[in-house]
Scaffold this motif. Structure first.
Motif, PDB file in Angstrom:
ATOM      1  N   VAL A 194      -7.508  17.765   4.326  1.00  0.00           N
ATOM      2  CA  VAL A 194      -8.026  16.425   4.598  1.00  0.00           C
ATOM      3  C   VAL A 194      -7.530  15.440   3.548  1.00  0.00           C
ATOM      4  O   VAL A 194      -7.169  14.292   3.863  1.00  0.00           O
ATOM      5  CB  VAL A 194      -9.563  16.430   4.668  1.00  0.00           C
ATOM      6  CG1 VAL A 194     -10.103  15.013   4.809  1.00  0.00           C
ATOM      7  CG2 VAL A 194     -10.032  17.282   5.842  1.00  0.00           C
ATOM      8  N   LEU A 254      -9.210  19.280  10.661  1.00  0.00           N
ATOM      9  CA  LEU A 254     -10.657  19.357  10.474  1.00  0.00           C
ATOM     10  C   LEU A 254     -11.244  20.703  10.862  1.00  0.00           C
ATOM     11  O   LEU A 254     -12.426  20.958  10.615  1.00  0.00           O
ATOM     12  CB  LEU A 254     -11.342  18.253  11.292  1.00  0.00           C
ATOM     13  CG  LEU A 254     -10.994  16.810  10.895  1.00  0.00           C
ATOM     14  CD1 LEU A 254     -11.763  15.826  11.776  1.00  0.00           C
ATOM     15  CD2 LEU A 254     -11.299  16.561   9.426  1.00  0.00           C
ATOM     16  N   LEU A 298     -17.955  15.049   5.810  1.00  0.00           N
ATOM     17  CA  LEU A 298     -17.516  16.122   6.704  1.00  0.00           C
ATOM     18  C   LEU A 298     -18.280  17.409   6.399  1.00  0.00           C
ATOM     19  O   LEU A 298     -18.673  18.143   7.319  1.00  0.00           O
ATOM     20  CB  LEU A 298     -16.014  16.359   6.548  1.00  0.00           C
ATOM     21  CG  LEU A 298     -15.095  15.271   7.098  1.00  0.00           C
ATOM     22  CD1 LEU A 298     -13.663  15.524   6.660  1.00  0.00           C
ATOM     23  CD2 LEU A 298     -15.187  15.209   8.625  1.00  0.00           C
ATOM     24  N   VAL A 323     -12.971   9.728  10.136  1.00  0.00           N
ATOM     25  CA  VAL A 323     -11.840   9.831   9.214  1.00  0.00           C
ATOM     26  C   VAL A 323     -10.861   8.692   9.464  1.00  0.00           C
ATOM     27  O   VAL A 323     -10.412   8.005   8.526  1.00  0.00           O
ATOM     28  CB  VAL A 323     -11.135  11.194   9.361  1.00  0.00           C
ATOM     29  CG1 VAL A 323      -9.814  11.210   8.600  1.00  0.00           C
ATOM     30  CG2 VAL A 323     -12.039  12.318   8.863  1.00  0.00           C
ATOM     31  N   ALA A 373      -5.339  12.175   4.497  1.00  0.00           N
ATOM     32  CA  ALA A 373      -5.729  10.809   4.143  1.00  0.00           C
ATOM     33  C   ALA A 373      -4.646  10.116   3.333  1.00  0.00           C
ATOM     34  O   ALA A 373      -4.311   8.946   3.578  1.00  0.00           O
ATOM     35  CB  ALA A 373      -7.047  10.835   3.367  1.00  0.00           C
ATOM     36  N   VAL A 389     -15.501  10.921   1.958  1.00  0.00           N
ATOM     37  CA  VAL A 389     -15.228  11.381   3.324  1.00  0.00           C
ATOM     38  C   VAL A 389     -15.436  12.884   3.415  1.00  0.00           C
ATOM     39  O   VAL A 389     -16.051  13.394   4.369  1.00  0.00           O
ATOM     40  CB  VAL A 389     -13.793  10.998   3.745  1.00  0.00           C
ATOM     41  CG1 VAL A 389     -13.415  11.683   5.063  1.00  0.00           C
ATOM     42  CG2 VAL A 389     -13.667   9.488   3.886  1.00  0.00           C
TER      43      VAL A 389
END
Length: 203
Positions: A85, A135, A189, A152, A89, A185
Motif C-alpha cells: 500500500v 489490498l 485499512l 485509498v 500510494a 490510511v
C-alpha cells in the motif's frame, strides 16, 4: 505545416502532448482547435479521425488510466500488506506529480452503461483490480473492498490535488506529511480488516 500521415493514433498522440504540456489543467483545457493547430490542419479535418472532443477525451483518459495502472503494478509487484500500500500510494503521487495532466484525465469516470465508454471502462476495471490485489493482504471483508479502494483513491487524490494546486503553503516537509498521511490510511485499512475488526463491528 500540417503533420504528414495524420491518423486517429496521431491525433490522440497530439492530444496527449497537449495534455502533458498543459500541466494540471492540460486535460480540462484540451480542445479540438488546439489539437488542429498543433497538427497544422483545420479543425474540421480532425473529424476524419476522431468523432468529437468527448471521444478524444475518452481516448486520452483510457491511455492515462492504463499508464497509471502500469505504474502501480510495477511499484507493487512482489510486495504485500502495508509495504504494498505504501508503494502504491507513492507510485500514485509520483505519477500525479510527473504527469498532472494525465492524472486529471484519470479522474474522468466512464459510464458503464454507455457503449462509447467501453474501452475506458475496461481500463478502469484493470486499474481497480490492481488496487484490489494490493489490498488483498489486509483480509478485508468482501463487502468492504470497494469502500477501501475508494478511500485509498480519494485520500491520495485529495493530497496530491492540493499539492499540485499549491494548496500547501506552510514550510513543513511535504514528503514527511505524505508519509504520515499514508500511515493514517494504513491504520484505517487495518481497522477495516478482519484482523483489525474481528467482531465485525461497524466502523
Amino acid at each position: 505545416m500540417p503533420r504528414a500521415g495524420l491518423s486517429h493514433d496521431a491525433v490522440v498522440a497530439i492530444a496527449l502532448e497537449l495534455v502533458d504540456a498543459g500541466g494540471p489543467t492540460g486535460f480540462a483545457d484540451l480542445s479540438l482547435a488546439k489539437v488542429a493547430a498543433q497538427a497544422g490542419v483545420a479543425t474540421p479535418s480532425l473529424y476524419k479521425h476522431v468523432g468529437s472532443l468527448a471521444a478524444l477525451r475518452r481516448e486520452v483518459s483510457t491511455v492515462a488510466v492504463d499508464d497509471l495502472t502500469r505504474v502501480m503494478t510495477d511499484a507493487t509487484v512482489g510486495l504485500s500488506g502495508p509495504a504494498a500500500v505504501e508503494a502504491l500510494a507513492h507510485a500514485m503521487r509520483g505519477f500525479a506529480r510527473s504527469a498532472p495532466g494525465r492524472w486529471a484525465a484519470v479522474q474522468a469516470a466512464p459510464d458503464p452503461d454507455d457503449p462509447a465508454d467501453a474501452a475506458l471502462s475496461a481500463a478502469a476495471d484493470r486499474s481497480v483490480r490492481t488496487v484490489a490485489a494490493v489490498l488483498r493482504g489486509f483480509d478485508l471483508p468482501d463487502d468492504r473492498t470497494i469502500d477501501a479502494i475508494r478511500s485509498v483513491r480519494a485520500s491520495v487524490h485529495g493530497f496530491v490535488s492540493l499539492e499540485l494546486g499549491g494548496g500547501y503553503r506552510l514550510p513543513d516537509d511535504l514528503d514527511a506529511s505524505f508519509a504520515t498521511h499514508v500511515a493514517m490510511v494504513l491504520a484505517g485499512l487495518d481497522a477495516l480488516s478482519a484482523r483489525g475488526n474481528p467482531a465485525g463491528r461497524a466502523v
